[in-house]
Design a protein around this motif. Structure first.
Motif, PDB file in Angstrom:
ATOM      1  N   PHE A  74       8.906  12.949 -12.928  1.00 30.67           N
ATOM      2  CA  PHE A  74       8.800  13.127 -14.372  1.00 30.67           C
ATOM      3  C   PHE A  74       8.398  14.689 -14.729  1.00 30.67           C
ATOM      4  N   ILE A  75       7.909  15.507 -13.992  1.00 32.75           N
ATOM      5  CA  ILE A  75       7.629  17.041 -14.413  1.00 32.75           C
ATOM      6  C   ILE A  75       9.358  17.378 -14.216  1.00 32.75           C
ATOM      7  N   SER A  84       4.773   6.076  -4.629  1.00 36.60           N
ATOM      8  CA  SER A  84       5.165   6.198  -6.006  1.00 36.60           C
ATOM      9  C   SER A  84       4.132   7.432  -6.496  1.00 36.60           C
ATOM     10  N   SER A  85       2.877   7.359  -6.085  1.00 31.72           N
ATOM     11  CA  SER A  85       2.065   8.334  -6.689  1.00 31.72           C
ATOM     12  C   SER A  85       2.246   9.967  -6.363  1.00 31.72           C
ATOM     13  N   ALA A  86       2.867   9.888  -5.147  1.00 34.24           N
ATOM     14  CA  ALA A  86       3.364  11.048  -4.656  1.00 34.24           C
ATOM     15  C   ALA A  86       4.751  11.684  -5.298  1.00 34.24           C
ATOM     16  N   PHE A  96       3.933   1.571  -1.196  1.00 35.40           N
ATOM     17  CA  PHE A  96       4.684   1.738  -2.457  1.00 35.40           C
ATOM     18  C   PHE A  96       3.694   2.370  -3.456  1.00 35.40           C
ATOM     19  N   VAL A  97       2.622   1.884  -3.413  1.00 33.31           N
ATOM     20  CA  VAL A  97       1.566   2.526  -4.261  1.00 33.31           C
ATOM     21  C   VAL A  97       1.399   4.128  -4.011  1.00 33.31           C
ATOM     22  N   MET A 144       6.520   9.915  -8.122  1.00 29.04           N
ATOM     23  CA  MET A 144       6.819   9.706  -9.585  1.00 29.04           C
ATOM     24  C   MET A 144       6.260  10.893 -10.511  1.00 29.04           C
ATOM     25  N   PRO A 145       5.203  11.493 -10.374  1.00 25.27           N
ATOM     26  CA  PRO A 145       4.693  12.550 -11.261  1.00 25.27           C
ATOM     27  C   PRO A 145       5.624  13.966 -11.092  1.00 25.27           C
ATOM     28  N   ASP A 177       0.737  -1.152  -0.243  1.00 28.83           N
ATOM     29  CA  ASP A 177       0.032  -0.029   0.095  1.00 28.83           C
ATOM     30  C   ASP A 177       0.830   1.431   0.171  1.00 28.83           C
TER      31      ASP A 177
END
Lengths: 304, 249
Positions: A193-194, A185-187, A181-182, A189-190, A179
């Motif tokens: 990338f930005i 990574s949502s916090a 990890f999900v 990873m974007p 949980d």
């Protein structure tokens, strides 16, 4: 899809192609460190016994932060991996000031960074010493400054405060880890990338020669090196190799400034830190770190 | 729907990153983005990420404590962030891997400003045999050219180099650089190194970014506007395929 694109002889304009190549390169280089950081954050939050990290730390604030600033010696994670780890430390009860101290010191005193800096520069001109001592001092000073703030939680973004206040569910450790990890990574990873996209865009837009012509002036060379560190956003584990060729052109103090400032502040890091700290905190942190790293550079230029 | 996007965006971006990494690792393209010494570490961490992604897909999702969806400007910003990240993710997985182009070489000074004595040293190579010089890369020559413009040093030393074409910004019609990028960590830190070549009106048979193998020798640069005192005068020049390891280290 790749085959169709290749077969059609389609090609992007050079600048667009390079923007993509640079951004993708930042992502591919950083991703393993981010994964490692998320793993360590999971270990700290789920697997370590309650209060394990706190047990060995003194109660006095200054000494406590000094101890925390040395944590990084055991963690071969460069700056982008430290963001999820720092979030994990705060969830586990570190104050904001303490985690900022960890965040700023860890990438500089991590063992790989020290080894690569030594390989690149040896003990020439005190660059290695300036980096370690300067980095630790800056981390402790900035941590102390933020510890004076009366309301520590106002330094954090609302979404991260919500994350810290999540109720503890009775759940298996394995399920908690997945949980986490999900959510981590949502916090992160974007933001990665930005940050990579912005770093790529600045590099395509700003000619490198503008920075290098400033190299021989004691003050401007320091400013130029901070700007270069800011846009290049390269990992602290390898930045010494990157800057080594510039050692002929630039003064030793400005190299030291690059090596102290770069691991702490750059475009990619600011994008990633924005997931956790308010914009105001990041601006203040950038200004203080910039002034202090410039000071490190001036001292080295004066002594060397 | 929005909740699902917000919940899974991180995992989706991790998947994009790891698919791109694994595809590149299999077709040998990782060296276009990172230094070879990081390949093992990168692939190992990618496989760990793959295991975590698989575990997260099989675990029951715990939406019940996701934060309330944002409204207004914050929501607009996160939509924008997700779209921008998505575009990069799609480019990463969908577009063919590419090296940096001559645009970046020009932007970072194609003469190899940052190449110093660590590549080759004038004093130690001045009496070396021809066979040694034939093996020199553009980085070796760029290093020597930065150290001396004494023509007698280059006299009767054979040059045989491979690189891509970058037009000299000061005399783009008659002078180009045979260039390579030198990388220490990843493509982000790529430093161009190039050997100036004098070839009148080269654009009629060659074009920028094309990979070529050039042989010849150094002599004074006849160009009036180029800033380089010495240039390579061509004996042979022929187009070649991009090498499988286009960057030098």
């Amino acid at each position: 899809m790749r085959a169709i694109v290749e077969g059609s002889g389609f090609s992007l304009p050079n600048q667009v192609q390079d923007l993509l190549t640079l951004s993708i390169s930042v992502i591919i280089e950083s991703l393993p460190f981010v994964i490692l950081g998320i793993l360590l954050s999971i270990v700290v939050q789920v697997w370590l016994p309650e209060g394990f990290l706190m047990r060995f730390l003194p109660h006095n604030g200054v000494l406590r932060r000094a101890g925390i600033s040395l944590f990084g010696i055991f963690l071969p994670v460069c700056e982008c991996g430290n963001v999820p780890l720092t979030r994990g430390l705060m969830v586990k009860g570190f104050t904001v000031a303490e985690s900022i101290t960890f965040l700023l010191a860890a990438p500089i005193i991590n063992p790989i960074t020290i080894i690569t800096t030594h390989q690149a520069f040896g003990f020439d001109n005190g660059i290695l010493i300036a980096r370690i001592v300067g980095g630790l001092a800056i981390a402790n000073i900035v941590g102390w400054v933020f510890s004076l703030h009366p309301s520590q939680s106002s330094l954090l973004t609302p979404s991260f405060i919500a994350e810290c206040r999540r109720p503890e569910h009775p759940d298996t450790k394995r399920h908690k880890s997945v949980d986490l990890f999900v959510r981590e990574s949502s916090a992160i990873m974007p933001a990665l990338f930005i940050g990579a996209l912005v770093a790529g865009a600045i590099q395509v837009a700003v000619p490198r020669s503008v920075l290098i012509t400033l190299g021989s002036d004691p003050l401007f060379s320091i400013l130029a090196m901070m700007l270069l560190a800011f846009v290049i956003a390269v990992c602290s584990n390898v930045d010494a190799f990157f800057i080594l060729p510039f050692a002929n052109t630039f003064m030793p103090g400005s190299i030291a400034t690059f090596l102290v400032f770069g691991p702490i502040i750059d475009v990619k890091m600011l994008a990633m830190l924005r997931t956790t700290f308010t914009t105001k905190v990041l601006v203040q942190m950038t200004v203080v770190v910039a002034l202090l790293s410039a000071l490190v550079g001036l001292v080295v230029n004066y002594v060397a | 729907m929005w909740r699902n996007v917000m919940h899974w965006r991180g995992v989706a971006l991790v998947v994009a990153g790891l698919v791109a990494t694994l595809v590149l690792a299999m077709n040998g393209g990782l060296v276009l983005y990172i230094h070879p010494r990081y390949i093992v570490f990168t692939v190992v961490m990618t496989l760990i990420a793959l295991a975590l992604v698989a575990a997260s897909l099989f675990a029951r999702p715990s939406h019940d404590h996701d934060p309330e969806p944002a409204r207004g400007l914050p929501r607009l910003l996160s939509v924008f962030a997700i779209v921008a990240a998505g575009v990069i993710a799609i480019a990463m997985v969908g577009l063919p891997a590419a090296t940096l182009t001559s645009a970046t070489a020009v932007q970072r000074d194609p003469s190899g400003l940052s190449i110093g004595k660590e590549a080759q040293n004038v004093d130690s190579v001045s009496s070396a045999r021809s066979a040694v010089f034939k093996k020199f890369t553009v980085v070796d020559w760029a290093s020597l050219l930065r150290q001396t413009s004494d023509l007698s040093f280059y006299d009767s030393k054979p040059v045989d180099v491979t690189g891509f074409i970058t037009a000299d910004p000061d005399d783009p019609e008659n002078v180009f650089y045979v260039s390579r990028f030198v990388i220490t960590c990843c493509a982000v830190d790529a430093q161009p190194a190039g050997v100036p070549v004098y070839l009148e009106n080269w654009g009629s048979s060659l074009k920028a970014d094309q990979w070529v193998r050039v042989t010849g020798g150094f002599a004074a640069n006849p160009s009036e506007s180029s800033k380089r005192p010495i240039a390579l005068h061509v004996s042979t020049i022929k187009p070649v395929e991009r090498p499988s390891a286009p960057y030098l280290y």
